[in-house]
Every structure is written in C-alpha cells, then in structure tokens.
Design a protein around this motif. Sequence first.
Motif, mmCIF file in Angstrom:
data_model
loop_
_atom_site.group_PDB
_atom_site.id
_atom_site.type_symbol
_atom_site.label_atom_id
_atom_site.label_comp_id
_atom_site.label_asym_id
_atom_site.label_seq_id
_atom_site.Cartn_x
_atom_site.Cartn_y
_atom_site.Cartn_z
ATOM 1 N N UNK A 1 0.829 -1.198 0.000
ATOM 2 C CA UNK A 1 0.000 0.000 0.000
ATOM 3 C C UNK A 1 0.868 1.255 0.000
ATOM 4 N N UNK B 1 3.088 5.429 -7.037
ATOM 5 C CA UNK B 1 1.994 5.362 -8.013
ATOM 6 C C UNK B 1 2.305 4.351 -9.108
ATOM 7 N N UNK B 2 2.204 4.766 -10.382
ATOM 8 C CA UNK B 2 2.336 3.794 -11.461
ATOM 9 C C UNK B 2 3.740 3.213 -11.562
ATOM 10 N N UNK C 1 4.310 -0.347 -10.219
ATOM 11 C CA UNK C 1 3.611 -1.512 -10.777
ATOM 12 C C UNK C 1 4.492 -2.725 -10.923
ATOM 13 N N UNK D 1 -6.404 -4.566 -18.715
ATOM 14 C CA UNK D 1 -6.596 -3.170 -18.345
ATOM 15 C C UNK D 1 -7.073 -3.110 -16.905
ATOM 16 N N UNK D 2 -6.187 -3.427 -15.984
ATOM 17 C CA UNK D 2 -6.617 -3.551 -14.586
ATOM 18 C C UNK D 2 -5.793 -2.649 -13.693
ATOM 19 N N UNK D 3 -6.354 -2.371 -12.513
ATOM 20 C CA UNK D 3 -5.555 -1.774 -11.451
ATOM 21 C C UNK D 3 -4.677 -2.878 -10.899
ATOM 22 N N UNK E 1 -3.369 -2.318 -6.506
ATOM 23 C CA UNK E 1 -4.391 -2.639 -5.509
ATOM 24 C C UNK E 1 -4.759 -4.113 -5.550
ATOM 25 N N UNK F 1 -2.674 -5.941 -3.199
ATOM 26 C CA UNK F 1 -3.035 -5.602 -1.806
ATOM 27 C C UNK F 1 -4.266 -6.398 -1.370
ATOM 28 N N UNK F 2 -5.252 -6.470 -2.277
ATOM 29 C CA UNK F 2 -6.467 -7.236 -1.980
ATOM 30 C C UNK F 2 -6.119 -8.697 -1.710
ATOM 31 N N UNK G 1 -14.314 -7.687 -4.034
ATOM 32 C CA UNK G 1 -13.777 -6.612 -4.863
ATOM 33 C C UNK G 1 -12.990 -7.188 -6.033
ATOM 34 N N UNK H 1 -14.840 -8.223 -9.189
ATOM 35 C CA UNK H 1 -15.283 -7.179 -10.128
ATOM 36 C C UNK H 1 -14.096 -6.508 -10.792
ATOM 37 N N UNK H 2 -12.911 -7.121 -10.727
ATOM 38 C CA UNK H 2 -11.720 -6.366 -11.139
ATOM 39 C C UNK H 2 -11.727 -6.012 -12.616
ATOM 40 N N UNK I 1 -13.398 -4.171 -14.548
ATOM 41 C CA UNK I 1 -14.465 -3.196 -14.316
ATOM 42 C C UNK I 1 -15.305 -2.912 -15.546
ATOM 43 N N UNK I 2 -14.676 -2.975 -16.735
ATOM 44 C CA UNK I 2 -15.426 -2.561 -17.925
ATOM 45 C C UNK I 2 -16.240 -3.689 -18.505
#
Lengths: 183, 503
Positions: free
Chosen positions: B34, B41-42, B45, B112-114, B117, B120-121, B154, B157-158, B160-161
């Motif tokens: 985290x 940030x990016x 990754x 195309x995912x985060x 996070x 972390x999940x 969560x 639903x990763x 998202x689109x």
Amino acid sequence: MEAAVFIAAAAVILVGAVGVVGSRNPVHSALFLIQTLLGAAVLFVLQDAHFLAAVQVVVYAGAIVILFLFVIMLLGVDRAMRLDIEPIAGQRPLAVIVGVALAAVLLTVTVVATGELTGVRRAAGERALDNGLSDVERLGRVLFSQYALAVQATAVLLTIAVVGAVVLTRRHGGHSGPSGEET
Amino acid sequence: MGAEVLALAFERPPIDWHAVAPELVLLGFGALLTLIDIAALERGRALMSALASIGLLAAMVPILTLALDGADRAMFGGAYVIDDYALIMKAIFVLAGYVVVLLSVNYVAEGDYWENEYYQMLVSSILGMVLMASARDLVTIFVALELLSIPAYLMATWRKRDLASNEAGLKYYLMGVFASAVLLYGMSLLYGVTGSTMLSDIAGGVAAGAAPPAVVTLGVIFVVVGFGFKVSAFPFHTWAPDTYEGAPTPVTAFLSVASKAAGFVALLSLVFVGFWNRTDVYQPVLWVLAAASMFGGNLMALRQKNLVRLLAYSGVAQAGYMLAPLAVAGTSAAVADRALAAVVTYLAIYAAMNLGAFAVIIAVARRTASAHIDSFRGLFRYGPALAVAMTVFLMALAGIPPLGGWFAKFEIVLALISASTVAGTALGVIVAVNSVIALYYYARIASYMWVEDPPEGADTSPISTPLAVTAALVITGGATLVFGILPQWVGRFTEVSLLAAAG
C-alpha cells in the motif's frame, strides 16, 4: 429527577416520531428521525447503557440518517411531496392497521408483564460486579484484551475496504498509457 | 472509585510474537504494498507482483519454524490457537496464494486492470484466511471471514469494464452478505444460549440438556448454512457459476480453492470443537448437504459448455465430498480424527489439482480468449504439454490412480466406512457413484483435447506459456503427482486432531 429526564426525553421522542411521519418535506422527516434517535439515546443513558447511547448517536444519528439524507438529495426529492397520491394501492389503510396492531401488542405486553420489563434498575449486588467501571470502560477493556486480535483485523479490513471502494469508483481502470493515468 | 480503577489498571494481554509471526509478515507486506502504491503510483507496478510473492513465501518461514517447534500455542484465553491443524491449513492458504500470484502476474499486467491494488487485496484476503485457521472463537472467526471475503468480492469485479465481471462481483457480494447475516444470526443464538464466544465453552453450553434444543438447533443450522454459502455447497451454490465465469480467471482460481478452503477450516473448527457434543443436530444437516452437493454439482456439471462454469459445478460436488466425512465425525473419537485428516488431505490435494486446471485454462485462454469447451478441441496438436497437464489435473479431480485425487477420495471413503453406521456407508456409496458421474464430464474434456480436430480457422501455431504460469503448472502438477504416488508423505502432515482442544 429521573422521572423528569424520562418525561422530557419521551416528549422529544414522541414529537420527533410524529414529525417523521407528518412532515411534507422528506429532508425534514430525516431530521426529525435524528431527534427521535437522540431522545432514545438519552433514555439509554438513564438506564446506565452508556455505550448503547454513544452508538445510537454515532452510528444511527451520525451515519445512517446522514446516508438517508444523501439518498434523498441524490434522488432530488428534497422538496415538499404531494401526499395525496398513493404509490402502492391500499398502502395507507394497511399502515394504519399495522400501526394500531403494533401499539396494541406493545400495550398488552407492558400491562401484562409489568415489573419484568419496565425500567427497573439492576440490583446493587449485580452492579458490584462491574468493579465501579462504566460499561464503556468494561467494553473497552474486553475489546483491547480478549478481542485485541479481532479489533486489529477489523482495522486491516476497513483499510482494504476503502482501497477497494476507491478502485471500484474511479472512472478509468488500469493504466492507459506510458505516462500512467491520474484521473 | 479512583483507587479501584487504579487497581484495575490495564494490562496488555500476553502476546506470543512467534505464534502470530505469519500474520505479521503478511500484514507487513500488505502495508508495504500500500505504501509503495501511495509513494510511487504507477512506477511501483513492476514491483507489486514480486513483492506479493516474496511476502507469501516469507510468511512460510514462521509457519515452518512453528511446525518444527511443534508445541501447541494458545493466546487470548484460547481464542487463537496454533496447533498442527492450524499450521497445515495456513501453509495451504499461503502456498495457494503464491500460485494465484503466479497465475495473476501476466493476466493482470496485460489486461486493463488496477495492478497495485490487486495484490493488496490478494494479500489481505490471505491474511484473513491465515487468521481463520487459528480462530477458535466466534468473534475472531467472523472478523476473519469478513477480512477474507471483502477483498474477494472486490477482486471478482476487477474487470471493471466488463458487465459479466460486474455481475460476478455484485452477485458474490449480495449472496456473501446474505450468508454473513444468516451466520451472524446463528452465532448470536449460540452466544445467547451459552454466554460465551469461545468455541470450547460453547461445546459445553450446547450439550444435550444444558440448553433449549430448539435454539441450539437453529443456531447450528444457521451457522452451517452461512458457511455452506462460502464453500458453495448445494443448494447455496447459486452464486458460484456466474461469479466464477465473470471474475478474472486467476481470481476464480483463488475463490474456488482458497476461499472454499477457508470456509471449510471454519466449519471444521466449529464442528469438531464447538458443536462436538451435539452430533444429533449437525450430523443430519451435513449429511443432507453433502449428498445434495455431490448429486447437484455433478448432474449440473454434465450439461456445461463453459469450462469455468463446469469447474464451478464440479467444485460444488467436490465440496460435497469434503462435507461427507463431517456427517459421520461424531461417531467416535477415532472416526473424528480420521474424518478431520481426510478433509484436510482432500483440501491440500484439491488445492493443487484445481489450481492446476485453472492454470491450463489461463494459458489456453491467452490464445483463444475463451473458456468455452470448444476452444479446447484439438489442443494436443498445438499445445501438447498443456493438453497433458490438463489431462493430469482432470483425471486427478476425477480420482484416477496414481494421481493425487484418488488418495483424497480414498481417505474420504475410508473415513465414511470406518464409522460403520448405515448413514456413513450410504454416503460412501454416494461418493463412489458420484465419482463415476464426474468421470464422464472430465473425460469428455480430455477426449476433446486429444481426439478432436481444432476448430476451423483457429490459430494452431504452438502456444507460448509465460514463465510464471509455467512455474504454477510445475508446482501444481508436481504436487498432484507426488500426493498420488507417495500418499504417505502428505498423510504424515495431515494427521491432525482438534479433539484435544475440545477437552
């Protein structure tokens, strides 16, 4: 003294309850609901249930009613409603019947079971078991001794839930270019 | 009053730091992920998957040292117990989590995912499972359940689109919350009857004659039903096929193995410690659940055209096999130990073979972008290694010797027969009948891969499998073979008992 506080709190609750049902503006109804819940919190204090009183204020009055208000305002009904239309047929007669029935049941219980569930305080012997600590303090001690691990795990849970909620609500997912994306 | 408060000055409960070291390692790495996410940030990754896998492997170190130490440890008055049972389950969770990270590396990085996070999940969810393995009181069990479930909702639903993924997450969340509510209601009844949240106290409190039977029965049934959702037992499996299909495939692998095992670990602690004295209540419930799950899962799996959905229904049936020994556990202490060992063995082997099957699906779907059963036609022509691996995993799931699955099923049937009751023998026969039904749909996939021609117009150049997925295949395939050929090796680790704790 106790009787005076009770009567004052009961009056606050009753006025609030009538206000919730009677207001034409849904926002006013929600605000009256806060008043009702605060009155109930006072009654909890009167019964030595300090923790319940605090939770009542923090969770119900603080969080849940605010959530109601958000929904009301997001739906755009924060103005006077026309009360002469019934969205569901027969809703109002049904509400009256259920309300009267509930009042009848509650009255019967209080009349029949007097002395068992009215505001009788705990005997002095029972209270001695508390070691002179309030219930908030005893609860705190249990939470941070016997259930310390569960409390810590809850902290992790809340953090990760916030992270996840932020990810889900952000408009663009993943990285969409070499520069990364900071929408 | 002042003096009394001083006399009661707060003392920190004694904490055995060695005992909670696996949790602390996972917590530390979760926090590290985290913080790096926030700071870099990016740019962070590239580090994330590596750090997550290092964290999971690092968590194995204290688990191993605790296992070598061998002493049972208890904290918080017995609410948190480290024994052989807890340790083997922790090892299963952490290693399954490691394989899921291997499966996720390319999937999450290329889609195309985060990404930050996501890990972390995953780490938080595994932290919840590791807590669950040691939890011996209702509050800790519930908090651990939520800690492992909410990140899983969560993660489902990763994508998202994708509407299917949204549906997957929403269904899983709603059903999960509903199950939690039922579970909490059951727990509150048990607490109300016994006045304690500790499983060892509840064992005494619910004993016949000590409490009103109706309330105890309701409490036990609600708790079992609540976990029935988690382990996707029939008829509480309705979320599983849609969630498995819509969720990202590595997440599906995680749900079908780790999440299910976590439901089982709680159910085992509850049955063997908490409800131990009420065999008359929990045995019939679990018997019906087990039989219904086996038949329901297998019969519905026969008609599936999507491999992920098929594995979802087969997972329902597998949950039935694992519930079966619990339905006879109360016959005697010897049967109980054997039943517990059988379920733990099954969980370990099931983790290996099911994760392996998902690894192949992920590898093949990189080419075909589909888990439809037709896209596996003729796989042997262009992906012979994958076809062989998939066949191994499917035959293991069906229970063909000498692969891991047969030993798992053998242990289950042995535990059922050893009860020497009509109910136990009947359930053993049901397990055998269902193994035959299941063989049909597992073998059908194998014949698609080996016998049929690839669909027309399909790209049949050899499939290249990413290194991480290959590593996952080697680990799970190796485990499946070793468990089958050297069963005594895994049997030694799963000889565990919970009854000492029950007293």
